[in-house]
Design a protein around this motif. Structure first.
Motif, PDB file in Angstrom:
ATOM      1  N   LEU A 140       0.802  -1.214   0.000  1.00 31.12           N
ATOM      2  CA  LEU A 140       0.000   0.000   0.000  1.00 31.12           C
ATOM      3  C   LEU A 140       0.841   1.273   0.000  1.00 31.12           C
ATOM      4  O   LEU A 140       0.324   2.350  -0.225  1.00 31.12           O
ATOM      5  CB  LEU A 140      -0.934   0.016   1.209  1.00 31.12           C
ATOM      6  N   SER A 197       3.280   4.233  -1.144  1.00 33.09           N
ATOM      7  CA  SER A 197       3.443   4.845  -2.468  1.00 33.09           C
ATOM      8  C   SER A 197       4.847   4.569  -2.981  1.00 33.09           C
ATOM      9  O   SER A 197       5.784   4.400  -2.205  1.00 33.09           O
ATOM     10  CB  SER A 197       3.186   6.345  -2.389  1.00 33.09           C
ATOM     11  N   VAL A 226       7.434   6.810  -1.512  1.00 36.74           N
ATOM     12  CA  VAL A 226       7.811   6.432  -0.150  1.00 36.74           C
ATOM     13  C   VAL A 226       8.751   5.230  -0.178  1.00 36.74           C
ATOM     14  O   VAL A 226       9.800   5.227   0.477  1.00 36.74           O
ATOM     15  CB  VAL A 226       6.552   6.133   0.698  1.00 36.74           C
ATOM     16  N   PHE A 246       1.326  -8.657  -2.303  1.00 37.25           N
ATOM     17  CA  PHE A 246       0.148  -8.743  -3.172  1.00 37.25           C
ATOM     18  C   PHE A 246       0.030 -10.130  -3.811  1.00 37.25           C
ATOM     19  O   PHE A 246      -1.018 -10.774  -3.760  1.00 37.25           O
ATOM     20  CB  PHE A 246       0.265  -7.664  -4.251  1.00 37.25           C
ATOM     21  N   ARG A 280       3.208  -5.999 -14.833  1.00 35.63           N
ATOM     22  CA  ARG A 280       3.682  -4.887 -14.001  1.00 35.63           C
ATOM     23  C   ARG A 280       5.178  -4.647 -14.205  1.00 35.63           C
ATOM     24  O   ARG A 280       5.624  -3.507 -14.256  1.00 35.63           O
ATOM     25  CB  ARG A 280       3.434  -5.187 -12.521  1.00 35.63           C
ATOM     26  N   VAL A 331      -6.318   4.707  -1.994  1.00 34.43           N
ATOM     27  CA  VAL A 331      -4.899   4.336  -1.970  1.00 34.43           C
ATOM     28  C   VAL A 331      -4.245   4.628  -3.323  1.00 34.43           C
ATOM     29  O   VAL A 331      -3.158   5.202  -3.390  1.00 34.43           O
ATOM     30  CB  VAL A 331      -4.731   2.849  -1.589  1.00 34.43           C
ATOM     31  N   ASN A 383      -1.369   7.575  -3.887  1.00 31.17           N
ATOM     32  CA  ASN A 383      -0.028   7.128  -4.252  1.00 31.17           C
ATOM     33  C   ASN A 383       0.392   7.483  -5.670  1.00 31.17           C
ATOM     34  O   ASN A 383       1.547   7.297  -6.024  1.00 31.17           O
ATOM     35  CB  ASN A 383       0.077   5.608  -4.076  1.00 31.17           C
ATOM     36  N   MET A 391       3.119   8.569   4.311  1.00 30.51           N
ATOM     37  CA  MET A 391       2.633   7.191   4.424  1.00 30.51           C
ATOM     38  C   MET A 391       1.606   7.009   5.538  1.00 30.51           C
ATOM     39  O   MET A 391       0.921   5.997   5.570  1.00 30.51           O
ATOM     40  CB  MET A 391       3.810   6.223   4.523  1.00 30.51           C
ATOM     41  N   VAL A 434      -2.112   6.089   4.481  1.00 35.95           N
ATOM     42  CA  VAL A 434      -2.219   4.735   3.937  1.00 35.95           C
ATOM     43  C   VAL A 434      -2.116   3.700   5.053  1.00 35.95           C
ATOM     44  O   VAL A 434      -2.829   2.692   5.056  1.00 35.95           O
ATOM     45  CB  VAL A 434      -1.122   4.525   2.872  1.00 35.95           C
ATOM     46  N   ILE A 435      -1.242   3.957   6.021  1.00 38.91           N
ATOM     47  CA  ILE A 435      -1.101   3.023   7.132  1.00 38.91           C
ATOM     48  C   ILE A 435      -2.389   3.000   7.962  1.00 38.91           C
ATOM     49  O   ILE A 435      -2.853   1.934   8.385  1.00 38.91           O
ATOM     50  CB  ILE A 435       0.108   3.422   8.022  1.00 38.91           C
ATOM     51  N   PHE A 473      -4.835   0.995   6.179  1.00 37.34           N
ATOM     52  CA  PHE A 473      -4.464  -0.416   6.276  1.00 37.34           C
ATOM     53  C   PHE A 473      -4.855  -1.007   7.624  1.00 37.34           C
ATOM     54  O   PHE A 473      -5.456  -2.076   7.707  1.00 37.34           O
ATOM     55  CB  PHE A 473      -2.960  -0.572   6.051  1.00 37.34           C
ATOM     56  N   ILE A 528      -9.367  -4.931   2.403  1.00 32.40           N
ATOM     57  CA  ILE A 528      -8.315  -4.882   1.399  1.00 32.40           C
ATOM     58  C   ILE A 528      -7.870  -6.285   1.014  1.00 32.40           C
ATOM     59  O   ILE A 528      -7.824  -6.639  -0.165  1.00 32.40           O
ATOM     60  CB  ILE A 528      -7.113  -4.073   1.912  1.00 32.40           C
ATOM     61  N   LYS A 566      -5.619  -4.326  -7.780  1.00 32.39           N
ATOM     62  CA  LYS A 566      -4.474  -3.696  -7.138  1.00 32.39           C
ATOM     63  C   LYS A 566      -4.319  -2.280  -7.621  1.00 32.39           C
ATOM     64  O   LYS A 566      -4.264  -2.049  -8.799  1.00 32.39           O
ATOM     65  CB  LYS A 566      -3.190  -4.464  -7.437  1.00 32.39           C
TER      66      LYS A 566
END
Lengths: 334, 351
Positions: free
Chosen positions: A155, A157, A160, A211, A264, B280, B284, B327, B330-331, B334, B341, B351
């Motif tokens: 999750l 980015s 990051v 994933f 990907r 998300v 991102n 971040m 997003v955390i 999560f 998710i 995804k």
């Protein structure tokens, strides 16, 4: 309708939406009376299809026009027709395995870098995801916690992810400190060509493995338990159970994972761009970055050349996506 | 019920099979490799620039301790050192000034009594201190407050529009029979094959023709028609019984009412999954905003952070703090919505 005395937070937040939806009913009722059900179907479809049309289909058509016209102008009528010149420039090489003999050496550097990256990254990803999924599916305490540990980078980015690892891999970073503590030679992870290449593979596996492990885990959980009970009663060795039961039944999911990660990996850009910017030199220059550089960043901006390269990459992706769709359908029917 | 469960079963109930060792080695390594970097980032983000430049690094953020000393009627904050004096006694003294390798030190309690000490005979007194200015400064001085707002705007708007347009299209494609429905479905499948990286250059020219360059709407609009979103919602809507809709029609409900009062509420779980993913994704997004946005005033957090990290004078203490800030949302998503998710991914491959 029962009115509750104290409205919940959710009700307060959705109130404007509900109000809008109610207000929209009058004009839409009139529209429905005027055009019938067909008019309503159009009303429901048009917003989404308009966005698809304007931002996917139209650009795709323009893409083809760009690839056969030259110059740096963006407006189509300002661009002279050059035929297959861009494709010719991209594809002409004395020796395709040696980018320096090519007319567009950067393109071939990117092609070979990307190919190496795809092969190594997808194999590493598949193996790590498979082992992780098997372990997460076994009898371990705190399953949810362990799943979260492997999954959470998915999750984050790409910026990051890139910066986290840039901080760790830099010359005075944590990894070199660990080597120093172990009395080992320190490495310039991001400025030595082969280490930087390896770093981009490692970081992208780190960022996405959760994933794929999750998809494989779902596949493992779908394998009926009685098969294992039967194997246990027959006294089958665990290794044999894996090769004869788990792997064949997981096969469809495994193929889907491989093709998805291929799609990907071919387009890899974000994390690598933040981590190495394609460097040192061109050691981690991949296709999407090549398109980005030629299309936007470089002084020798050439939209036509970028479009031609993008269309060739698109061709590969179409084949892979068709494969993925076919495989998913095959898996779900099984 | 799995291979590993069988493989990890301890033989005869005692002793460790090699697979147990492997499992735990893998999990512990996983914990270190997956979680360690993020933890290291958070710890580092609270260090002062001086502490960040240290090698070997400390794990926790330390800062030199200072002490207020009154000298000649003036109150000064002076750094504190553990000093070994010539006679072998060890005392905590504050540094008044330093010339070459010799420092003039005083006892904080008795500032008139000063001694000269070689700097090799002292070590700074340090305490755990969190450099929160790493977080406050960029938000106030370096536009990060603005970037944050831009990111929130893009994420919220894109998610609302995605949910609305995708659910409307999914409704039409699942609850009506009309000529050309298969063609529309095929078109949506086809868009799966044209990812952003293939359409970069022409999409840029479309956005520039529409006058959306350097605007947040130029970032939002191309992202809202996700084919996966339409698919997910359509699959879910197909499971809603048509009798409900027939009954509503008999009660003279309009088609629009059927959509928002019957079908939409029943699609709740799928909408929730799409909303979480959309948040998300949009939070991102990097490549597309990087291309569309070139003025600092419209940067999103991701673009701003990348630009800030690419500046000539790399200010790691700010970069690390802003990376953590980026971040955090997003955390939070999560931690609270993990179930949605993971089940969303497992069932749809989203995804």
């Amino acid at each position: 309708m029962t009115a509750s005395p104290k409205p919940s937070i959710g009700a307060v937040l959705t109130a404007p939406i509900v109000w809008l939806a109610r207000a929209a009913d009058m004009p839409l009722r009139a529209w429905q009376r005027l055009t019938g059900r067909g008019g309503m179907i159009a009303f429901f479809l048009i917003p989404n299809m308009a966005v698809f049309g304007i931002f996917v289909i139209v650009p795709l058509v323009i893409n083809f026009f760009y690839s056969v016209t030259g110059g740096t102008a963006l407006f189509l009528s300002d661009r002279p027709f050059v035929g297959a010149e861009h494709f010719d420039r991209l594809l002409t090489c004395t020796d395709h395995f040696n980018p320096t003999t090519c007319r567009e050496d950067m393109f071939w550097t990117a092609v070979w870098n990307t190919s190496k990256f795809v092969v190594l990254q997808v194999s590493a990803m598949t193996v790590v995801a498979m082992i992780t999924a098997l372990i997460l599916n076994s009898k371990i305490p705190g399953k949810a916690f362990w799943r979260a540990v492997f999954f959470f980078p998915v999750l984050l980015s790409p910026v990051v992810v890139g910066l986290i690892w840039k901080w760790i891999l830099q010359r005075q970073g944590l990894l070199n400190f660990a080597l120093y503590e172990l009395d080992m030679t320190q490495v310039n992870w991001l400025t030595e060509r082969s280490w930087a290449f390896a770093a981009t593979i490692g970081v992208s596996v780190w960022a996405h493995v959760g994933f794929y492990a999750l998809i494989l885990l779902a596949g493992l959980q779908a394998i009926p338990g009685d098969l294992y009970e039967a194997a246990e009663m027959d006294g089958t060795k665990p290794g044999r159970v894996f090769w004869r039961i788990t792997l064949p039944l997981l096969y469809p999911n495994l193929l889907v994972v491989i093709v998805l990660s291929l799609i990907r990996a071919v387009q890899v850009f974000d994390e690598v761009f933040v981590l190495t910017s394609g460097g040192p030199g061109t050691a981690t220059l991949y296709l999407t970055q090549y398109i980005y550089e030629v299309g936007f960043a470089s002084v020798l901006r050439n939209p036509g050349l970028a479009s031609a390269a993008a269309l060739m990459m698109g061709g590969v992706l179409v084949v892979l996506t068709l494969l993925q769709l076919g495989l998913t359908r095959w898996r779900d029917r099984k | 019920m799995s291979v590993l469960r069988m493989m990890t079963a301890r033989r005869g109930g005692k002793g460790w099979h090699w697979t147990d060792v492997f499992t735990w080695a893998w999990l512990i390594m996983g914990l270190i490799v997956m979680f360690g970097p993020a933890l290291w980032l958070v710890l580092s983000s609270f260090k002062t620039p001086a502490a960040l430049a240290e090698f070997p690094p400390t794990i926790l953020p330390y800062a030199a301790q200072t002490v207020s000393v009154t000298i000649d009627g003036q109150v000064k904050d002076l750094p504190l050192f553990t000093t070994t004096l010539d006679d072998g006694t060890v005392r905590q003294l504050a540094e008044v000034r330093r010339l070459g390798t010799m420092a003039t030190m005083v006892d904080p309690a008795n500032p008139t009594d000063s001694v000269k000490v070689n700097i090799q005979n002292r070590t700074p007194v340090r305490q755990i201190a969190f450099a929160t200015s790493n977080y406050v400064d960029p938000l106030e001085k370096n536009n990060f407050g603005l970037y944050l707002w831009n990111s929130v705007f893009v994420t919220t708007m894109a998610t609302i529009i995605t949910l609305l347009t995708n659910s409307m299209a999914a409704f039409a494609l699942s609850k009506y029979d009309f000529r050309g429905r298969n063609a529309v479905m095929l078109l949506i499948v086809a868009t799966l094959m044209v990812p952003l990286s293939v359409n970069l250059v022409p999409l840029y020219s479309v956005i520039s023709q529409l006058g959306l360059l350097d605007t947040l709407w130029g970032v939002i609009l191309p992202t809202v028609a996700t084919p996966t979103g339409v698919f997910l919602l359509r699959q879910y809507m197909l499971t809603i019984p048509d009798e409900l809709i027939e009954a509503a029609r008999m009660d003279k409900a309009s088609e629009w009412q059927i959509y928002w009062r019957i079908v939409l509420p029943l699609t709740g779980p799928a909408l929730a999954v799409l909303a979480i993913f959309s948040v998300v994704w949009r939070w991102n997004d990097f490549l597309w905003p990087l291309i569309v946005l070139s003025r600092k005033e419209v940067f999103t957090l991701q673009v701003g952070l990348n630009t800030f990290a690419g500046e000539l004078n790399v200010q790691w203490h700010y970069i690390l703090a802003m990376t953590v800030a980026t971040m955090i949302p997003v955390i939070i998503v999560f931690v609270f919505l993990q179930k949605f998710i993971t089940s969303g991914i497992a069932s749809t491959g989203l995804k």
